[in-house]
Design a protein around this motif. Sequence first.
Motif, mmCIF file in Angstrom:
data_model
loop_
_atom_site.group_PDB
_atom_site.id
_atom_site.type_symbol
_atom_site.label_atom_id
_atom_site.label_comp_id
_atom_site.label_asym_id
_atom_site.label_seq_id
_atom_site.Cartn_x
_atom_site.Cartn_y
_atom_site.Cartn_z
ATOM 1 N N PHE A 41 0.842 -1.199 0.000
ATOM 2 C CA PHE A 41 0.000 0.000 0.000
ATOM 3 C C PHE A 41 0.879 1.251 0.000
ATOM 4 O O PHE A 41 0.641 2.194 -0.762
ATOM 5 C CB PHE A 41 -0.904 0.008 1.234
ATOM 6 C CG PHE A 41 -2.220 -0.674 1.040
ATOM 7 C CD1 PHE A 41 -3.403 0.037 1.044
ATOM 8 C CD2 PHE A 41 -2.292 -2.055 0.867
ATOM 9 C CE1 PHE A 41 -4.628 -0.583 0.870
ATOM 10 C CE2 PHE A 41 -3.502 -2.693 0.693
ATOM 11 C CZ PHE A 41 -4.683 -1.956 0.687
ATOM 12 N N LEU A 42 1.895 1.266 0.861
ATOM 13 C CA LEU A 42 2.756 2.444 0.977
ATOM 14 C C LEU A 42 3.531 2.681 -0.320
ATOM 15 O O LEU A 42 3.615 3.822 -0.802
ATOM 16 C CB LEU A 42 3.734 2.259 2.141
ATOM 17 C CG LEU A 42 4.467 3.528 2.585
ATOM 18 C CD1 LEU A 42 3.505 4.470 3.313
ATOM 19 C CD2 LEU A 42 5.646 3.184 3.493
ATOM 20 N N THR A 49 8.854 5.268 4.872
ATOM 21 C CA THR A 49 8.668 5.062 6.297
ATOM 22 C C THR A 49 10.039 5.113 6.955
ATOM 23 O O THR A 49 11.034 5.464 6.305
ATOM 24 C CB THR A 49 7.950 3.727 6.583
ATOM 25 O OG1 THR A 49 7.645 3.635 7.981
ATOM 26 C CG2 THR A 49 8.782 2.541 6.144
ATOM 27 N N GLY A 50 10.112 4.784 8.224
ATOM 28 C CA GLY A 50 11.396 4.793 8.918
ATOM 29 C C GLY A 50 12.100 3.456 8.812
ATOM 30 O O GLY A 50 11.670 2.543 8.120
ATOM 31 N N GLN A 51 13.236 3.338 9.532
ATOM 32 C CA GLN A 51 13.999 2.099 9.615
ATOM 33 C C GLN A 51 14.539 1.651 8.250
ATOM 34 O O GLN A 51 14.572 2.428 7.301
ATOM 35 C CB GLN A 51 13.148 1.008 10.268
ATOM 36 C CG GLN A 51 12.600 1.395 11.649
ATOM 37 C CD GLN A 51 13.685 1.672 12.666
ATOM 38 O OE1 GLN A 51 14.507 0.824 12.946
ATOM 39 N NE2 GLN A 51 13.687 2.868 13.227
ATOM 40 N N THR A 52 14.954 0.406 8.159
ATOM 41 C CA THR A 52 15.554 -0.073 6.913
ATOM 42 C C THR A 52 14.535 -0.131 5.778
ATOM 43 O O THR A 52 14.903 -0.014 4.610
ATOM 44 C CB THR A 52 16.193 -1.457 7.100
ATOM 45 O OG1 THR A 52 15.258 -2.341 7.726
ATOM 46 C CG2 THR A 52 17.444 -1.364 7.951
ATOM 47 N N THR A 123 -2.052 5.111 3.928
ATOM 48 C CA THR A 123 -0.997 5.158 4.930
ATOM 49 C C THR A 123 -1.481 4.595 6.265
ATOM 50 O O THR A 123 -0.704 3.971 6.998
ATOM 51 C CB THR A 123 -0.476 6.590 5.128
ATOM 52 O OG1 THR A 123 -1.580 7.489 5.299
ATOM 53 C CG2 THR A 123 0.350 7.036 3.947
ATOM 54 N N ALA A 124 -2.755 4.803 6.591
ATOM 55 C CA ALA A 124 -3.301 4.227 7.823
ATOM 56 C C ALA A 124 -3.301 2.694 7.746
ATOM 57 O O ALA A 124 -2.927 2.005 8.705
ATOM 58 C CB ALA A 124 -4.708 4.748 8.081
ATOM 59 N N ILE A 125 -3.728 2.167 6.593
ATOM 60 C CA ILE A 125 -3.723 0.710 6.405
ATOM 61 C C ILE A 125 -2.293 0.182 6.483
ATOM 62 O O ILE A 125 -2.023 -0.865 7.095
ATOM 63 C CB ILE A 125 -4.377 0.334 5.064
ATOM 64 C CG1 ILE A 125 -5.886 0.607 5.138
ATOM 65 C CG2 ILE A 125 -4.120 -1.133 4.721
ATOM 66 C CD1 ILE A 125 -6.600 0.422 3.811
ATOM 67 N N PHE A 126 -1.351 0.892 5.877
ATOM 68 C CA PHE A 126 0.057 0.509 5.982
ATOM 69 C C PHE A 126 0.480 0.398 7.438
ATOM 70 O O PHE A 126 1.076 -0.602 7.854
ATOM 71 C CB PHE A 126 0.956 1.522 5.269
ATOM 72 C CG PHE A 126 2.345 1.569 5.823
ATOM 73 C CD1 PHE A 126 3.254 0.570 5.519
ATOM 74 C CD2 PHE A 126 2.731 2.600 6.676
ATOM 75 C CE1 PHE A 126 4.537 0.598 6.070
ATOM 76 C CE2 PHE A 126 4.003 2.642 7.220
ATOM 77 C CZ PHE A 126 4.914 1.630 6.919
ATOM 78 N N GLY A 127 0.191 1.442 8.221
ATOM 79 C CA GLY A 127 0.625 1.459 9.612
ATOM 80 C C GLY A 127 0.039 0.326 10.424
ATOM 81 O O GLY A 127 0.739 -0.333 11.205
ATOM 82 N N VAL A 128 -1.262 0.069 10.240
ATOM 83 C CA VAL A 128 -1.931 -0.986 11.008
ATOM 84 C C VAL A 128 -1.424 -2.368 10.598
ATOM 85 O O VAL A 128 -1.031 -3.178 11.446
ATOM 86 C CB VAL A 128 -3.463 -0.899 10.829
ATOM 87 C CG1 VAL A 128 -4.141 -2.116 11.448
ATOM 88 C CG2 VAL A 128 -3.992 0.389 11.463
ATOM 89 N N LEU A 190 5.113 10.532 7.310
ATOM 90 C CA LEU A 190 5.186 10.701 8.770
ATOM 91 C C LEU A 190 3.920 10.197 9.443
ATOM 92 O O LEU A 190 3.968 9.566 10.512
ATOM 93 C CB LEU A 190 5.418 12.173 9.111
ATOM 94 C CG LEU A 190 6.839 12.695 8.908
ATOM 95 C CD1 LEU A 190 6.855 14.219 9.027
ATOM 96 C CD2 LEU A 190 7.783 12.083 9.945
ATOM 97 N N PHE A 191 2.779 10.446 8.822
ATOM 98 C CA PHE A 191 1.509 9.970 9.369
ATOM 99 C C PHE A 191 1.495 8.441 9.423
ATOM 100 O O PHE A 191 1.123 7.838 10.435
ATOM 101 C CB PHE A 191 0.345 10.480 8.519
ATOM 102 C CG PHE A 191 -0.981 9.865 8.877
ATOM 103 C CD1 PHE A 191 -1.578 10.112 10.108
ATOM 104 C CD2 PHE A 191 -1.633 9.036 7.973
ATOM 105 C CE1 PHE A 191 -2.796 9.531 10.435
ATOM 106 C CE2 PHE A 191 -2.855 8.455 8.288
ATOM 107 C CZ PHE A 191 -3.435 8.706 9.522
ATOM 108 N N GLY A 192 1.915 7.805 8.341
ATOM 109 C CA GLY A 192 1.951 6.345 8.322
ATOM 110 C C GLY A 192 2.894 5.776 9.364
ATOM 111 O O GLY A 192 2.584 4.786 10.036
ATOM 112 N N ALA A 193 4.070 6.404 9.516
ATOM 113 C CA ALA A 193 5.035 5.950 10.517
ATOM 114 C C ALA A 193 4.482 6.129 11.922
ATOM 115 O O ALA A 193 4.712 5.295 12.812
ATOM 116 C CB ALA A 193 6.344 6.719 10.361
ATOM 117 N N ALA A 194 3.730 7.209 12.155
ATOM 118 C CA ALA A 194 3.133 7.443 13.464
ATOM 119 C C ALA A 194 2.097 6.371 13.793
ATOM 120 O O ALA A 194 2.035 5.868 14.918
ATOM 121 C CB ALA A 194 2.499 8.829 13.505
ATOM 122 N N VAL A 195 1.264 6.004 12.811
ATOM 123 C CA VAL A 195 0.273 4.947 13.025
ATOM 124 C C VAL A 195 0.971 3.628 13.349
ATOM 125 O O VAL A 195 0.602 2.914 14.287
ATOM 126 C CB VAL A 195 -0.628 4.775 11.784
ATOM 127 C CG1 VAL A 195 -1.545 3.561 11.943
ATOM 128 C CG2 VAL A 195 -1.460 6.034 11.553
#
Length: 212
Positions: A41-42, A49-52, A123-128, A190-195
């Motif tokens: 999705f992302l 997103t963050g990290q690797t 992005t919300a679906i990505f985070g969850v 940033l929103f996706g990473a926060a979720v």
Amino acid sequence: MFRAMPAPFPIPTEYRHKHTWLEDAQGLTISLLAAGTGVTFLAALGFITGQTAGIALIISYLSGWSFGLAFFVVNLPFYAFAWKRLGAEFTLKSILCVCVLSLLVDYLPLGLRFDYLDPVLGTAIFGVLTGFGLLGAFRHKGSLGGLGVVALMIQDRTGFRAGYVQLAADALIFLAAVFLFETRVVLFSLFGAAVLNAVIAFNHDRDRYIAD
């Protein structure tokens, strides 16, 4: 994303409950499918997103490499640290998870396409989904790669908390993104990473559930 936790992608170091190999297999399979779908999705939105995973996405967008190849290569240096810090089983499971996730994100788009994907919803679906995938990997003594092992080693040697190390790494990734991508890309990312980090923060508790 911006709160100090033991680690935004915490890695378990103690295990109390024994999982069978079949439980590990089904747990990791479900976790990888969830995380792979989330990253798909992302990537479809062109966000990071963050990290690797974030480093791999940036490399993929700028170089033309597939995410899978970039993600696999970016994680290679961390396996030696993982072997030393968390042992053979954790490292081997993590290598397997990274390889499978790399393939999933590259090949899921063959059967998962979007005529339209709202960036907030995507992005919300990505985070969850990715958060749930990470939780599942942790609970079956594995990981989806990342800087967490290095952060833990720095914490062991210097006393500087692993959560702050990873927070600093994410800050550098998003700072680089500011100069490479449009502002909307950075803000949605940033929103996706926060979720994602909220899912980890509210649901990962080693004292509540620790498994082997």
